[in-house]
Design a protein around this motif. Structure first.
Motif, short mmCIF file in Angstrom:
data_model
loop_
_atom_site.label_atom_id
_atom_site.label_comp_id
_atom_site.label_asym_id
_atom_site.label_seq_id
_atom_site.Cartn_x
_atom_site.Cartn_y
_atom_site.Cartn_z
N GLY A 132 0.58 -1.45 0.38
CA GLY A 132 -0.48 0.69 -0.14
C GLY A 132 1.00 1.20 -0.39
N LYS A 133 2.32 1.53 -0.06
CA LYS A 133 2.87 2.71 -0.69
C LYS A 133 2.24 3.65 -2.00
N GLY A 134 2.45 4.64 -1.02
CA GLY A 134 2.33 5.67 -2.46
C GLY A 134 3.64 5.36 -3.62
N ILE A 135 3.27 5.95 -5.21
CA ILE A 135 4.31 6.09 -5.57
C ILE A 135 5.68 6.63 -5.96
N ALA A 136 4.69 7.99 -5.13
CA ALA A 136 6.19 8.68 -4.22
C ALA A 136 7.29 8.88 -3.61
N GLY A 137 7.00 7.51 -2.51
CA GLY A 137 7.44 6.91 -1.82
C GLY A 137 8.71 5.99 -2.59
N ILE A 138 8.16 5.29 -3.20
CA ILE A 138 9.18 3.97 -3.93
C ILE A 138 9.82 4.93 -4.78
N GLU A 139 9.30 6.03 -5.43
CA GLU A 139 10.34 6.21 -5.99
C GLU A 139 11.77 7.03 -5.23
N ARG A 140 11.60 7.44 -4.12
CA ARG A 140 12.39 8.92 -2.79
C ARG A 140 13.22 6.79 -2.71
N GLU A 141 12.29 5.64 -2.41
CA GLU A 141 13.86 5.20 -1.87
C GLU A 141 14.80 4.02 -3.14
N LEU A 142 13.83 4.34 -4.53
CA LEU A 142 14.58 3.71 -5.65
C LEU A 142 15.29 5.11 -6.18
N ALA A 143 15.19 5.97 -5.15
CA ALA A 143 16.89 7.58 -5.60
C ALA A 143 17.74 6.70 -4.60
N GLN A 144 17.27 6.39 -3.93
CA GLN A 144 18.26 6.13 -3.36
C GLN A 144 19.59 5.01 -3.10
N CYS A 145 19.00 4.18 -3.91
CA CYS A 145 19.66 3.14 -4.36
C CYS A 145 19.96 3.64 -5.83
N GLY A 146 20.52 4.67 -6.50
CA GLY A 146 20.57 4.59 -7.64
C GLY A 146 19.55 4.28 -9.39
N ILE A 147 18.46 4.54 -8.96
CA ILE A 147 17.74 3.68 -9.71
C ILE A 147 16.25 4.65 -9.94
N ALA A 148 16.42 4.82 -10.76
CA ALA A 148 15.00 5.64 -11.51
C ALA A 148 13.46 4.73 -11.59
N LEU A 149 12.70 4.93 -11.58
CA LEU A 149 11.38 4.18 -11.53
C LEU A 149 11.05 4.00 -12.82
N GLU A 150 11.50 4.79 -13.73
CA GLU A 150 11.34 4.93 -14.91
C GLU A 150 11.95 3.88 -16.01
N ASP A 151 12.96 3.01 -15.60
CA ASP A 151 14.06 2.25 -15.64
C ASP A 151 13.41 0.36 -15.06
#
Length: 214
Positions: A132-151
């Motif tokens: 149930g996590k929001g997409i904005a939060g998921i994007e932030r978490e991926l960014a901390q891993c050096g990954i973009a959501l669109e990738d």
């Protein structure tokens, strides 16, 4: 003399004949040469002679200072669960592993398929959406891993949860876990914000939720 011996050591190194463990041999040679001359080198002389041998590393029993030990650590963590290369590198360096050896071990793990950032990202996104996590939060978490959501492979078409709008998913969160707060709207907003929904989605849904409850 000691200076002559140091020059000989340097010449040997420049010819590429120094191998791992020869730092100890150089010290022994220095002692023998000085004994023959009737003099014995000081501890500082021995240390200096060894320091002048950058290509003759002293073997280490510390797994954190060897490639084998570092790779075994990487392998063990990758077999437990999916890992992200950036996060894994940061963790091992914090734990005292040699940064250069970590980089080599990470590359080896990637070449063997043990470590795959694309696979990690897909697993992360699916698990967060299911929670149930929001997409904005998921994007932030991926960014901390050096990954973009669109990738992320298959985003968003292949992700079931994304067929719903963010507002619908936010309402589902509130229905499943209603906020317990005297101020209904404020409580709903805080819950959605902590779940990773964007400020605009959280505000809009919190307002509608409060109206429904009132």
């Amino acid at each position: 003399s000691i200076e002559h011996l140091r020059a000989c050591i340097a010449a040997v190194e420049s010819d590429g004949r120094v191998r791992a463990g020869e730092a100890r041999i150089q010290q022994d040679t220095l002692v023998d040469a000085c004994a023959f001359a009737g003099n014995f080198p000081s501890d500082s002389d021995l240390l200096h002679a060894t320091q002048e041998s950058p290509h003759a590393p002293v073997p280490s029993d510390d797994p954190k200072k060897t490639f084998e030990g570092t790779f075994k650590k990487v392998e063990r963590l990758c077999l437990v669960r999916e890992q992200n290369s950036l996060k894994l590198t940061q963790r091992l360096v914090r734990e005292g592993y040699d940064e250069r050896l970590v980089a080599e071990a990470i590359r080896q793990a990637q070449s063997w398929g043990l470590l795959d950032d694309a696979r990690y990202a897909e697993v992360l996104v699916r698990s967060r959406l299911a929670a149930g996590k929001g997409i904005a939060g998921i994007e932030r978490e991926l960014a901390q891993c050096g990954i973009a959501l669109e990738d992320v492979n298959g985003w968003p078409e292949e992700f079931e949860a994304c067929r719903e709008s963010e507002e619908e998913r936010a309402f589902a969160v509130l229905r499943k876990h209603p906020p317990r707060s005297k101020n209904v709207r404020e409580g709903a907003y805080r819950k959605l914000a902590t779940k990773g929904f964007s400020a605009s989605v959280a505000a809009s849904v919190a307002r509608a939720w409060a109206e429904q409850q009132g």
